[in-house]
Design a protein around this motif. Structure first.
Motif: not given
Ligand code: FBP
Length: 251
Positions: A19, A21, A201-202, A227, A229-230
């Motif tokens: 991710a 965004d 989510a992470g 999913a 991201g960071r």
């Protein structure tokens, strides 16, 4: 009935998405000199063999060539909001399904803030998106985030299961939700989600051990995947970390 194939954004029935965004959602405070560059994150998505890279329309457009060259499936996030405003959240549509199709998207995403006073508006927008995306055979990922003044605890088991059930009943193919840390609650959330798949989510950057044990827990519980991201693009060794995650998700 339209059959939606999740094969383009998964492998062996599991999925690992990257991710990116957060620039819009959180501001560039999440970034450093390296990961502020979309090309850096595209290279992680490619090197880590991610099943999809989630970006907003602007990055999907401006970096379209690089994304195509990377062969990482593009997932366009169709709505979004900043963190500058207070009050019950609403994330308006910022990209239409036809534009995502034109950009070569293999799936689309949309956030629904369950419990927000603007929930009805998001339900309506989601209905149009779900319908149009399915006409194109595109899977729809719904970020199901309980938020707003009536939500006192977004990790409450009942609220999470309610959000998951709403995602199923609205016709999402995949739900992207946060993990509360309680595996029994997660299993109930997945029961409520029925045939809709669950991606976790992470969240904010945590230690590698903590992240890997969370991945293990959710995959053991039967989640479709992650999913993240960071935790990936803020890592000093994103590809090493990805390898470790892949071993768990696709074992
Ligand atoms: P992270 O792994 O970095 O948490 O990303 C997952 C995600 O769902 C992003 O797609 C989104 O930008 C962000 O989290 C929203 O999280 P929140 O609303 O909690 O700030």
């Amino acid at each position: 009935m339209r059959q939606i194939d999740l094969g383009k954004i998964s492998k062996k029935g599991k999925s690992l998405l990257l991710a990116y965004d957060q620039g819009l959602e959180h501001s560039p405070t999440d970034f450093n000199e390296t990961n502020v560059d979309p090309n850096y994150v595209i290279s992680i998505a490619n090197g880590g063999k991610y099943n999809g890279l989630i970006v907003q329309k602007g990055i999907a457009e401006k970096y379209n060539e690089e994304i195509k060259r990377s062969k990482v499936p593009l997932i366009v996030k169709l709505n979004g909001k900043t963190n500058l405003l207070n009050g019950d959240p609403y994330a308006p549509v910022l990209c239409h399904v036809k534009d995502a199709v034109r950009l070569g998207a293999k799936a689309v995403g949309y956030t629904i803030f369950v419990g927000s006073e603007h929930e009805a508006l998001m339900f309506r927008e989601f209905e149009e998106i779900q319908d149009e995306a399915h006409d194109h055979g595109l899977p729809v990922i719904a970020w199901m985030y309980p938020r707003g003044k009536v939500i006192t605890n977004e990790f409450d088991r009942k609220i999470m299961a309610y959000a998951a059930r709403i995602g199923l009943e609205l016709g999402a193919d995949i739900l992207k939700m946060k993990y509360s840390g309680n595996v029994d609650d997660l299993k109930w959330v997945m029961r409520a989600a029925g045939k809709a798949k669950l991606l976790i989510a992470g969240g904010a950057k945590t230690s590698e051990d903590e992240l890997l044990s969370e991945v293990r827990e959710v995959i053991d519980a039967g989640a479709f995947g992650m999913a993240i991201g960071r935790n990936i693009w803020q890592s000093n060794k994103p590809l090493d970390l990805t390898k470790k995650i892949r071993k768990i998700v696709f074992r």
